[in-house]
Design a protein around this motif. Structure first.
Motif, mmCIF file in Angstrom:
data_model
loop_
_atom_site.group_PDB
_atom_site.id
_atom_site.type_symbol
_atom_site.label_atom_id
_atom_site.label_comp_id
_atom_site.label_asym_id
_atom_site.label_seq_id
_atom_site.Cartn_x
_atom_site.Cartn_y
_atom_site.Cartn_z
ATOM 1 N N SER A 318 29.852 -23.118 7.918
ATOM 2 C CA SER A 318 28.440 -23.267 8.292
ATOM 3 C C SER A 318 27.538 -22.909 7.124
ATOM 4 C CB SER A 318 28.104 -22.383 9.495
ATOM 5 O OG SER A 318 28.242 -21.013 9.180
ATOM 6 N N LEU A 319 26.350 -23.531 7.118
ATOM 7 C CA LEU A 319 25.337 -23.290 6.100
ATOM 8 C C LEU A 319 24.024 -22.933 6.780
ATOM 9 C CD1 LEU A 319 26.009 -26.296 3.672
ATOM 10 C CD2 LEU A 319 26.682 -23.913 3.341
ATOM 11 N N ASN A 320 23.612 -21.676 6.633
ATOM 12 C CA ASN A 320 22.303 -21.214 7.130
ATOM 13 C C ASN A 320 22.053 -21.553 8.592
ATOM 14 O OD1 ASN A 320 21.447 -20.092 4.635
ATOM 15 N ND2 ASN A 320 20.966 -22.149 3.897
ATOM 16 N N ASP A 321 23.113 -21.569 9.376
ATOM 17 C CA ASP A 321 23.007 -21.842 10.811
ATOM 18 C C ASP A 321 22.382 -23.207 11.114
ATOM 19 O OD1 ASP A 321 24.083 -19.354 11.441
ATOM 20 O OD2 ASP A 321 22.117 -18.383 11.321
ATOM 21 N N GLN A 322 22.258 -24.065 10.091
ATOM 22 C CA GLN A 322 21.717 -25.410 10.294
ATOM 23 C C GLN A 322 22.818 -26.465 10.322
ATOM 24 O OE1 GLN A 322 18.255 -26.094 10.731
ATOM 25 N NE2 GLN A 322 18.344 -23.880 11.027
ATOM 26 N N PHE A 323 23.924 -26.153 9.702
ATOM 27 C CA PHE A 323 25.054 -27.078 9.614
ATOM 28 C C PHE A 323 26.318 -26.307 9.971
ATOM 29 C CE2 PHE A 323 28.733 -28.419 7.196
ATOM 30 C CZ PHE A 323 28.783 -29.790 7.404
ATOM 31 N N LYS A 324 27.110 -26.839 10.885
ATOM 32 C CA LYS A 324 28.341 -26.182 11.283
ATOM 33 C C LYS A 324 29.433 -27.225 11.461
ATOM 34 C CE LYS A 324 30.258 -22.837 14.580
ATOM 35 N NZ LYS A 324 29.977 -22.030 15.788
ATOM 36 N N ASN A 325 30.547 -26.993 10.804
ATOM 37 C CA ASN A 325 31.701 -27.894 10.874
ATOM 38 C C ASN A 325 32.891 -27.109 11.431
ATOM 39 O OD1 ASN A 325 33.828 -29.519 8.398
ATOM 40 N ND2 ASN A 325 33.531 -30.000 10.534
ATOM 41 N N THR A 326 33.483 -27.617 12.502
ATOM 42 C CA THR A 326 34.642 -26.984 13.137
ATOM 43 C C THR A 326 35.760 -28.010 13.246
ATOM 44 O OG1 THR A 326 33.173 -25.593 14.457
ATOM 45 C CG2 THR A 326 35.467 -25.709 15.143
ATOM 46 N N TYR A 327 36.968 -27.629 12.819
ATOM 47 C CA TYR A 327 38.085 -28.568 12.908
ATOM 48 C C TYR A 327 39.400 -27.799 12.997
ATOM 49 C CZ TYR A 327 38.685 -27.672 7.880
ATOM 50 O OH TYR A 327 38.875 -27.083 6.655
ATOM 51 N N GLY A 328 40.445 -28.459 13.515
ATOM 52 C CA GLY A 328 41.744 -27.810 13.582
ATOM 53 C C GLY A 328 42.723 -28.520 14.491
ATOM 54 N N ASN A 329 43.985 -28.058 14.428
ATOM 55 C CA ASN A 329 45.093 -28.626 15.194
ATOM 56 C C ASN A 329 45.404 -27.779 16.424
ATOM 57 O OD1 ASN A 329 46.319 -30.740 13.134
ATOM 58 N ND2 ASN A 329 45.970 -28.869 11.962
ATOM 59 N N SER A 330 45.906 -28.453 17.452
ATOM 60 C CA SER A 330 46.483 -27.785 18.618
ATOM 61 C C SER A 330 47.750 -28.549 18.989
ATOM 62 C CB SER A 330 45.522 -27.791 19.812
ATOM 63 O OG SER A 330 44.292 -27.209 19.489
ATOM 64 N N VAL A 331 48.875 -27.850 19.098
ATOM 65 C CA VAL A 331 50.128 -28.519 19.463
ATOM 66 C C VAL A 331 50.884 -27.685 20.484
ATOM 67 C CG1 VAL A 331 50.332 -29.671 17.223
ATOM 68 C CG2 VAL A 331 51.469 -27.488 17.583
ATOM 69 N N PHE A 332 51.672 -28.383 21.293
ATOM 70 C CA PHE A 332 52.516 -27.740 22.300
ATOM 71 C C PHE A 332 53.805 -28.543 22.407
ATOM 72 C CE2 PHE A 332 54.133 -27.770 26.651
ATOM 73 C CZ PHE A 332 54.313 -26.419 26.888
ATOM 74 N N ASN A 333 54.932 -27.839 22.534
ATOM 75 C CA ASN A 333 56.216 -28.522 22.608
ATOM 76 C C ASN A 333 57.142 -27.790 23.581
ATOM 77 O OD1 ASN A 333 58.499 -30.040 22.212
ATOM 78 N ND2 ASN A 333 58.789 -29.495 20.070
ATOM 79 N N LEU A 334 57.686 -28.521 24.525
ATOM 80 C CA LEU A 334 58.708 -28.029 25.449
ATOM 81 C C LEU A 334 60.006 -28.753 25.122
ATOM 82 C CD1 LEU A 334 59.753 -26.525 27.965
ATOM 83 C CD2 LEU A 334 58.890 -28.435 29.341
ATOM 84 N N ARG A 335 61.053 -27.982 24.771
ATOM 85 C CA ARG A 335 62.320 -28.583 24.355
ATOM 86 C C ARG A 335 63.483 -28.058 25.188
ATOM 87 N NH1 ARG A 335 62.517 -27.012 18.316
ATOM 88 N NH2 ARG A 335 61.068 -25.430 19.033
ATOM 89 N N TRP A 336 64.419 -28.935 25.411
ATOM 90 C CA TRP A 336 65.649 -28.589 26.138
ATOM 91 C C TRP A 336 66.841 -29.034 25.299
ATOM 92 C CZ3 TRP A 336 68.272 -32.428 29.796
ATOM 93 C CH2 TRP A 336 69.459 -31.884 30.311
ATOM 94 N N ASN A 337 67.637 -28.054 24.864
ATOM 95 C CA ASN A 337 68.895 -28.330 24.175
ATOM 96 C C ASN A 337 70.022 -28.354 25.195
ATOM 97 O OD1 ASN A 337 68.430 -26.484 21.046
ATOM 98 N ND2 ASN A 337 67.494 -28.342 21.806
ATOM 99 N N HIS A 338 70.820 -29.417 25.170
ATOM 100 C CA HIS A 338 71.956 -29.509 26.087
ATOM 101 C C HIS A 338 73.196 -29.932 25.316
ATOM 102 C CE1 HIS A 338 74.351 -30.140 29.629
ATOM 103 N NE2 HIS A 338 74.546 -31.421 29.324
ATOM 104 N N LEU A 339 74.301 -29.235 25.577
ATOM 105 C CA LEU A 339 75.583 -29.551 24.964
ATOM 106 C C LEU A 339 76.447 -30.253 26.004
ATOM 107 C CD1 LEU A 339 77.068 -29.110 22.254
ATOM 108 C CD2 LEU A 339 78.072 -27.061 23.249
#
Length: 792
Positions: A318-339
């Motif tokens: 952000s710059l002087n509360d006049q400009f604000k940039n927000t960004y980022g990743n969100s991930v989720f993973n459910l895994r099942w290993n079966h032999l």
């Protein structure tokens, strides 16, 4: 086409089955873990000394070896752990789970790739580098943080667009051509604070692998590289915490058992706080990040395990509360290993990934929100048919939801009308099969095939153009211009707007010259259906991803590579040399003056071109002793061309090949790590590379009293050569035997001799003299740092 694929698959299945079961054999299988934490270990060498054959553990620590009946010596080796040997009488199928103990001596002998041995010399895997988290922690810190992305930049064929730039470039490819996977989930931005930090918390990372070529058929969707990263499972034996406190950022990780020896959890957080010091001085500007890694692991029984992992990260600028940039990743993973059996291992994953980028412009009075989401279902099988044949196959389906941008006013008097750019949807299913086969004692091959489809889906109203051309050429002015739509066509929800389907063959081989050297070769074709709409040299938070359609055709890569690999003095030293050539069809190029921001008709400013890259890569390593490290050098060229569609059109850059923004003719990196004694260790990295290609003005003219620059062909010039030296020292104080607390001090200096590397050069008229002048922008000079790391 699908009928032919089915017939080939059935033939291969029965052919392999005939070879595999024509004589009776028995199988050794199991899982390799860290004896203290219960953490599964990836890439562990499992060898049978009598037969000079073996394998490595997969991404979940599982191995399987099928051998003739007999008595053998099982030898297990992994960096940082003591070797394990066991005599076995193989007269039936046997399950042997192995727990390795850490070796302090081996921890001082960490190298950048897997421990070189005869098995890896024979393995048809090339253009691949594995880096351990322990290696990264020994490398010089950047602003007090060890960094995954900075570490892979020390490898041959890997660069970035410049200092302070996000992303990375592999073998002359663009940053958006890299597939970045965290626990199999796709990340669309790999950097914090515009490239100063990576999104990967080294404390939470177990294994890192970079594929530059010879990419297995299970991977698809990108045409430059695959960066595959797995998080730790968590300690299932005891509760532990570790972290670090630095001048700019700090981190904390907690792990422990849910059910002892069966289930575990891991939670890791990280945040920067340098912006707080700015606010204390009355400066309202700020830039900070935070992220969270989580993982739950549970072994239901000997044949079934469940994993739940996630990541959430955000950057705020952000710059002087006049400009604000927000960004980022969100991930989720459910895994099942079966032999299914001692020979058949499977992994089923359900994955969600979201990359958000938003702007708040209070001085104008609106919010801008955009994102890309994908929902991914994948099912992979690893079939260990015999000691000579391994079969890997599976299916994958990804649904994409693109939100290019939504504008909302922030107040009643903002004067901004709300608007939603047309959302886009797509579906990408694929199937694949890979076979690794040992033809003879000297020759091992890997051959595979991937078939991918891509459906661009409604709900959307599509522009129609005369002659199906969204860009027209103005012959009078010799420039390209936007075409005016002649109509539109409405597609309902899930209607197919356009579709594509491609076969992607993969092939690699390793021919062993002797027990210490081999030659390897590979070919792979890959298809990329997503495009990053950006004309900057590296990704920025405002870049927009777009799916392929009738105007934005899928990118198609063909790459060949040839390499020589040698172990010297029983692996104390290693040498790798590779040469490669790659060509990409349908690479997007932008017309002069293209406006990309909030453009709902992006097809009006892009043309279809091609790209190529070729080069030589050298990597020499010293793997053992108090002094370890590696020297990498790359001589390469990366170019792009967009010829005219007809004889009357000029094309981009007059249709000639021109250097891409990430072309680096020379790239040298020297990495050294020295263990002085039990208390002190030192490390350094020296980097030298050609300057980034740029376009300088080649003249000027006056118009109504205004000086207007003129430009020549694209990227004809370069910034000055880039070089710097980073060093660090680690002090481990004497440990009190009665305390479980472990601590260390890490002192680092980034850019030791304060080289003012040019991030850019701009031109302006000096107000006093009236003369034109060039102004260099440098981001970093010398930057010292200190961090205290702890574990208990």
């Amino acid at each position: 086409m699908l009928t032919n694929i089915r017939q080939v698959s059935i033939f291969l299945f029965f052919f392999i089955g005939f070879i595999s079961y024509s004589q009776e054999k028995f199988t050794i299988s199991g899982t390799v873990k860290d004896s203290l934490s219960g953490e599964t270990l990836i890439g562990v060498t499992i060898a049978i000394t009598e037969l000079k054959t073996g394998t490595t553990t997969n991404e979940y620590g599982f191995y399987s070896l099928t051998l003739p009946e007999g008595e053998y010596t099982l030898w297990v080796s992994y960096i940082g752990f003591g070797d394990f040997t066991q005599k076995i009488n193989l007269n039936k199928n046997k399950k042997i789970n192995i727990n390795l103990k850490e070796s302090l001596q081996n921890l001082q002998e960490i190298i950048v790739t897997e421990n070189p041995n005869k098995v890896n010399i024979q393995k048809p895997e090339m253009s691949t580098h594995k880096i351990t988290a322990a290696t990264i922690k020994k490398m010089p810190v950047v602003l007090g943080e060890t960094d995954v992305l900075k570490s892979i930049l020390t490898l041959p064929g890997v660069t970035n667009a410049g200092e302070g730039q996000s992303g990375f470039n592999v073998r002359g490819g663009a940053a958006d051509q890299n597939l970045i996977l965290l626990d199999e989930a796709t990340l669309y931005n790999s950097s914090h604070l515009f490239g100063f930090f990576s999104v990967f918390n080294t404390d939470a990372i177990k294994d890192i692998k970079l594929y530059k070529g010879g990419i297995p058929a299970r991977f698809g969707g990108r045409v430059a590289s695959v960066l595959e990263i797995y998080q730790k499972d968590g300690n299932n034996s005891d509760f532990h915490m570790n972290g670090g406190i630095g001048l700019i950022s700090s981190r904390l990780l907690a792990e422990g058992p849910i059910v002892k020896d069966k289930g575990s959890f891991l939670v890791a957080g990280r945040s920067s706080y340098a912006h707080l010091f700015l606010k204390m001085t009355g400066n309202n500007n700020s830039a900070y990040f935070y992220d969270l890694n989580t993982k739950l692991s549970y072994q239901l029984n000997d044949n079934n395990s469940l994993f739940i992992s996630g990541y959430f990260g955000r950057d705020v600028f952000s710059l002087n509360d006049q400009f604000k940039n927000t960004y980022g990743n969100s991930v989720f993973n459910l895994r099942w290993n079966h032999l299914f059996s001692e020979k058949l291992f499977s992994n089923l994953s359900v994955i969600y990934s979201d990359y958000y980028y938003g702007l708040t412009l209070d001085f104008i009075g609106f919010n801008w929100d955009s994102d890309i989401k994908n929902y991914n279902l994948k099912y992979d099988f690893k079939h260990y048919l015999s000691d000579k044949i391994k079969l890997f196959y599976g299916a994958n389906a990804i649904y994409y939801d693109f939100n290019p941008g939504k504008i909302e006013p922030t107040g009643t008097d903002s004067g901004i009308n709300p608007d939603q750019l047309a959302k886009k949807y797509a579906f990408e299913p694929s199937i694949y099969a890979d076979i690794e086969q040992k033809i003879s004692k000297k020759l091992t091959v890997n051959y595979g095939l991937r078939y991918s489809k891509f459906y661009r889906l409604g709900d959307e109203e599509i522009n129609l153009y005369a002659n199906n051309e969204a860009v027209i050429f103005n012959e009078a002015y010799q420039i390209y211009e936007k075409a005016t739509p002649v109509g539109t066509q409405k597609y309902g929800k899930n209607d197919i707007i356009s579709q594509f389907g491609y076969l992607e063959p993969r092939f690699s081989l390793a021919y062993t010259l002797n027990e210490n050297s081999s030659v390897k070769a590979s070919y792979n074709r890959m298809t990329q259906y997503l495009h990053l709409i950006s004309n900057t040299q590296s990704p920025t938070p405002l870049d927009v991803w777009a799916p392929s359609d009738d105007y934005l055709k899928p990118q198609i890569l063909d790459q060949v590579a040839l390499g020589y690999f040698r172990n010297i003095k029983n692996g104390d030293y290693t040498l790798e040399a590779e040469t490669f050539y790659k060509k990409v069809k349908n690479r997007l190029d932008y017309i002069d003056g293209a406006d990309l921001i909030a453009n709902d008709d992006i097809e009006q400013v892009v043309l279809k071109g091609e790209a190529r890259a070729y080069g030589l890569e050298l990597l020499a390593r010293k793997n053992n002793g108090n002094l370890t490290g590696w020297v990498s050098y790359t001589l390469s060229r990366s170019e792009q061309r967009t010829p005219g569609r007809t004889a009357n059109e000029t094309g981009i850059n007059n249709g000639e090949w021109y250097k891409t923004g990430w072309d680096k003719l020379h790239n040298l990196s020297v990495t050294a790590m020295y263990q002085l004694n039990s208390k002190w260790s030192f490390s350094s990295i020296f980097t030298l590379q050609s300057g980034q290609p740029v376009t300088y003005p080649n003249g000027q003219y006056q118009y109504q009293g205004i000086t207007v620059p003129t430009y020549g062909l694209r990227n004809e010039d370069r910034l000055p050569a880039y070089h710097r030296l980073d060093v660090s020292a680690t002090l481990v104080p004497s440990k009190n035997k009665n305390r479980n607390w472990y601590g260390e001090w890490v002192f680092g200096i980034y850019n030791l001799y304060s080289r003012k590397n040019a991030a850019s050069i701009s031109f302006r008229q000096n107000q006093d003299s009236g003369q034109n002048e060039a102004v260099r922008l440098s981001i970093f000079g010398i930057v010292p740092s200190v961090t205290y790391n702890f574990k208990f």
